[in-house]
Design a protein around this motif. Structure first.
Motif, PDB file in Angstrom:
ATOM      1  N   SER A  48       0.833  -1.213   0.000  1.00  0.00           N
ATOM      2  CA  SER A  48       0.000   0.000   0.000  1.00  0.00           C
ATOM      3  C   SER A  48       0.864   1.258   0.000  1.00  0.00           C
ATOM      4  CB  SER A  48      -0.911   0.031   1.228  1.00  0.00           C
ATOM      5  OG  SER A  48      -1.783  -1.051   1.214  1.00  0.00           O
ATOM      6  N   TYR A  49       1.926   1.221   0.799  1.00  0.00           N
ATOM      7  CA  TYR A  49       2.848   2.356   0.883  1.00  0.00           C
ATOM      8  C   TYR A  49       3.472   2.628  -0.488  1.00  0.00           C
ATOM      9  CZ  TYR A  49       7.038   4.993   2.071  1.00  0.00           C
ATOM     10  OH  TYR A  49       8.024   5.938   2.115  1.00  0.00           O
ATOM     11  N   ALA A  50       3.949   1.582  -1.151  1.00  0.00           N
ATOM     12  CA  ALA A  50       4.582   1.730  -2.467  1.00  0.00           C
ATOM     13  C   ALA A  50       3.594   2.256  -3.500  1.00  0.00           C
ATOM     14  CB  ALA A  50       5.168   0.397  -2.920  1.00  0.00           C
ATOM     15  N   SER A  51       2.361   1.811  -3.418  1.00  0.00           N
ATOM     16  CA  SER A  51       1.337   2.261  -4.358  1.00  0.00           C
ATOM     17  C   SER A  51       1.057   3.758  -4.213  1.00  0.00           C
ATOM     18  CB  SER A  51       0.071   1.435  -4.125  1.00  0.00           C
ATOM     19  OG  SER A  51      -1.066   2.114  -4.443  1.00  0.00           O
ATOM     20  N   ILE A  52       0.943   4.241  -2.983  1.00  0.00           N
ATOM     21  CA  ILE A  52       0.685   5.668  -2.761  1.00  0.00           C
ATOM     22  C   ILE A  52       1.904   6.501  -3.152  1.00  0.00           C
ATOM     23  CG2 ILE A  52       0.252   7.409  -0.975  1.00  0.00           C
ATOM     24  CD1 ILE A  52      -1.628   5.378   0.297  1.00  0.00           C
ATOM     25  N   LYS A  53       3.077   6.018  -2.837  1.00  0.00           N
ATOM     26  CA  LYS A  53       4.309   6.715  -3.223  1.00  0.00           C
ATOM     27  C   LYS A  53       4.401   6.820  -4.753  1.00  0.00           C
ATOM     28  CE  LYS A  53       8.481   7.858  -1.573  1.00  0.00           C
ATOM     29  NZ  LYS A  53       8.939   8.810  -0.722  1.00  0.00           N
ATOM     30  N   LYS A  54       4.044   5.760  -5.447  1.00  0.00           N
ATOM     31  CA  LYS A  54       4.061   5.751  -6.914  1.00  0.00           C
ATOM     32  C   LYS A  54       3.041   6.755  -7.467  1.00  0.00           C
ATOM     33  CE  LYS A  54       5.222   3.957 -10.910  1.00  0.00           C
ATOM     34  NZ  LYS A  54       6.473   4.313 -11.523  1.00  0.00           N
ATOM     35  N   MET A  55       1.874   6.832  -6.832  1.00  0.00           N
ATOM     36  CA  MET A  55       0.848   7.787  -7.257  1.00  0.00           C
ATOM     37  C   MET A  55       1.381   9.218  -7.146  1.00  0.00           C
ATOM     38  SD  MET A  55      -2.898   8.558  -5.611  1.00  0.00           S
ATOM     39  CE  MET A  55      -2.145   9.076  -4.091  1.00  0.00           C
ATOM     40  N   LEU A  56       2.061   9.520  -6.050  1.00  0.00           N
ATOM     41  CA  LEU A  56       2.643  10.849  -5.873  1.00  0.00           C
ATOM     42  C   LEU A  56       3.678  11.131  -6.954  1.00  0.00           C
ATOM     43  CD1 LEU A  56       3.110  13.490  -4.338  1.00  0.00           C
ATOM     44  CD2 LEU A  56       4.698  12.253  -2.851  1.00  0.00           C
ATOM     45  N   GLN A  57       4.528  10.175  -7.238  1.00  0.00           N
ATOM     46  CA  GLN A  57       5.544  10.358  -8.280  1.00  0.00           C
ATOM     47  C   GLN A  57       4.908  10.586  -9.644  1.00  0.00           C
ATOM     48  OE1 GLN A  57       7.722   6.743  -7.704  1.00  0.00           O
ATOM     49  NE2 GLN A  57       9.112   7.642  -6.166  1.00  0.00           N
ATOM     50  N   ASN A  58       3.819   9.873  -9.944  1.00  0.00           N
ATOM     51  CA  ASN A  58       3.118  10.068 -11.219  1.00  0.00           C
ATOM     52  C   ASN A  58       2.509  11.465 -11.310  1.00  0.00           C
ATOM     53  OD1 ASN A  58       3.744   7.516 -12.153  1.00  0.00           O
ATOM     54  ND2 ASN A  58       1.809   6.615 -11.461  1.00  0.00           N
ATOM     55  N   GLU A  59       1.921  11.941 -10.209  1.00  0.00           N
ATOM     56  CA  GLU A  59       1.332  13.283 -10.200  1.00  0.00           C
ATOM     57  C   GLU A  59       2.413  14.356 -10.361  1.00  0.00           C
ATOM     58  OE1 GLU A  59      -1.787  14.397 -10.261  1.00  0.00           O
ATOM     59  OE2 GLU A  59      -2.640  12.394 -10.267  1.00  0.00           O
ATOM     60  N   GLN A  60       3.568  14.148  -9.724  1.00  0.00           N
ATOM     61  CA  GLN A  60       4.665  15.107  -9.880  1.00  0.00           C
ATOM     62  C   GLN A  60       5.187  15.107 -11.314  1.00  0.00           C
ATOM     63  OE1 GLN A  60       7.134  13.740  -6.634  1.00  0.00           O
ATOM     64  NE2 GLN A  60       6.538  15.499  -5.384  1.00  0.00           N
ATOM     65  N   LYS A  61       5.261  13.936 -11.920  1.00  0.00           N
ATOM     66  CA  LYS A  61       5.696  13.836 -13.312  1.00  0.00           C
ATOM     67  C   LYS A  61       4.706  14.557 -14.226  1.00  0.00           C
ATOM     68  CE  LYS A  61       6.636  10.479 -16.956  1.00  0.00           C
ATOM     69  NZ  LYS A  61       6.498   9.090 -17.355  1.00  0.00           N
ATOM     70  N   LEU A  62       3.421  14.347 -13.990  1.00  0.00           N
ATOM     71  CA  LEU A  62       2.386  15.016 -14.774  1.00  0.00           C
ATOM     72  C   LEU A  62       2.483  16.536 -14.609  1.00  0.00           C
ATOM     73  CD1 LEU A  62      -0.164  14.660 -16.549  1.00  0.00           C
ATOM     74  CD2 LEU A  62      -1.483  14.594 -14.427  1.00  0.00           C
ATOM     75  N   ALA A  63       2.686  17.005 -13.393  1.00  0.00           N
ATOM     76  CA  ALA A  63       2.828  18.442 -13.139  1.00  0.00           C
ATOM     77  C   ALA A  63       4.054  19.000 -13.859  1.00  0.00           C
ATOM     78  CB  ALA A  63       2.928  18.704 -11.633  1.00  0.00           C
ATOM     79  N   ARG A  64       5.149  18.246 -13.836  1.00  0.00           N
ATOM     80  CA  ARG A  64       6.376  18.678 -14.523  1.00  0.00           C
ATOM     81  C   ARG A  64       6.127  18.796 -16.034  1.00  0.00           C
ATOM     82  NH1 ARG A  64       9.226  14.635 -13.208  1.00  0.00           N
ATOM     83  NH2 ARG A  64       9.638  15.377 -11.124  1.00  0.00           N
ATOM     84  N   GLU A  65       5.458  17.792 -16.600  1.00  0.00           N
ATOM     85  CA  GLU A  65       5.176  17.807 -18.044  1.00  0.00           C
ATOM     86  C   GLU A  65       4.255  18.970 -18.425  1.00  0.00           C
ATOM     87  OE1 GLU A  65       3.604  13.892 -18.732  1.00  0.00           O
ATOM     88  OE2 GLU A  65       5.597  12.963 -18.663  1.00  0.00           O
TER      89      GLU A  65
END
Length: 192
Positions: A148-165
């Motif tokens: 669960s921890y890894a899944s939420i951490k991955k979600m945050l990384q995806n949102e940051q990547k989307l924001a960067r793009e």
């Protein structure tokens, strides 16, 4: 003379509710038009109650040309303020302040997503995420919670990547955009 005053008083009492209804409609327009106008550009979602009120307001506006003009003017002023802030490099600050001022009508999309995800995980996972991302006190994580921890951490990384793009595509400040995502994430965790 008394008869004229009495007639005037009756006529005035007949028009008083109409004036109050217009004031109510105007108050709704001033509340809902800017929120709906900025939902897409500031990346937030509008709650269902507000959407229902907005639809009802639009129906009332159709029959009143003055209200229609006011709604258009409010939309135009809201968009102009946003464009001025965006062109001045203040997009994130403008949207953050706007969402904070209008939080009863809307919520940042990412904050809503995080709150939905956090509802399904244990308190230990929430505390571990808060520690590793937001600087909260340390927390222990059980072996069962790692997935669960890894899944939420991955979600945050995806949102940051989307924001960067998005920032790179639109010419916005990349650091501000990714920091705003992290701040929304931490705000969602603190409300739990």
């Amino acid at each position: 003379m008394k008869r004229c005053l009495a007639a005037f008083a009756i006529a005035a009492s007949l028009f008083a509710p109409v004036a109050h209804a217009d004031d109510t409609l105007e108050a709704k327009m001033r509340a809902y038009v800017p929120v709906v106008s900025l939902a897409k550009v500031c990346d937030f979602r509008i709650n269902d109650a507000t959407l229902g009120e907005h639809r009802a307001m639009l129906e009332a506006v159709k029959s009143d040309p003055n209200a229609n003009k006011l709604a258009y003017r409010l939309h135009y002023e809201t968009q102009t303020a946003y464009i001025k802030a965006r062109d001045g490099g203040q997009r994130v600050a403008f949207c953050r302040d706007f969402i904070a001022d209008n939080s009863q009508y809307a919520k940042a999309r990412f904050t809503a997503v995080v709150e939905g995800e956090l509802g399904d995980v244990s308190t230990g996972v929430q505390k571990a995420i808060a520690h590793n991302v937001c600087g909260a006190p340390p927390a222990r994580l059980s072996r069962a919670d790692w997935k669960s921890y890894a899944s939420i951490k991955k979600m945050l990384q995806n949102e940051q990547k989307l924001a960067r793009e998005k920032a790179e595509t639109n010419g916005w400040n990349v650091t501000e955009e990714t920091t705003a995502v992290t701040e929304q994430f931490c705000a969602a965790i603190k409300t739990r």
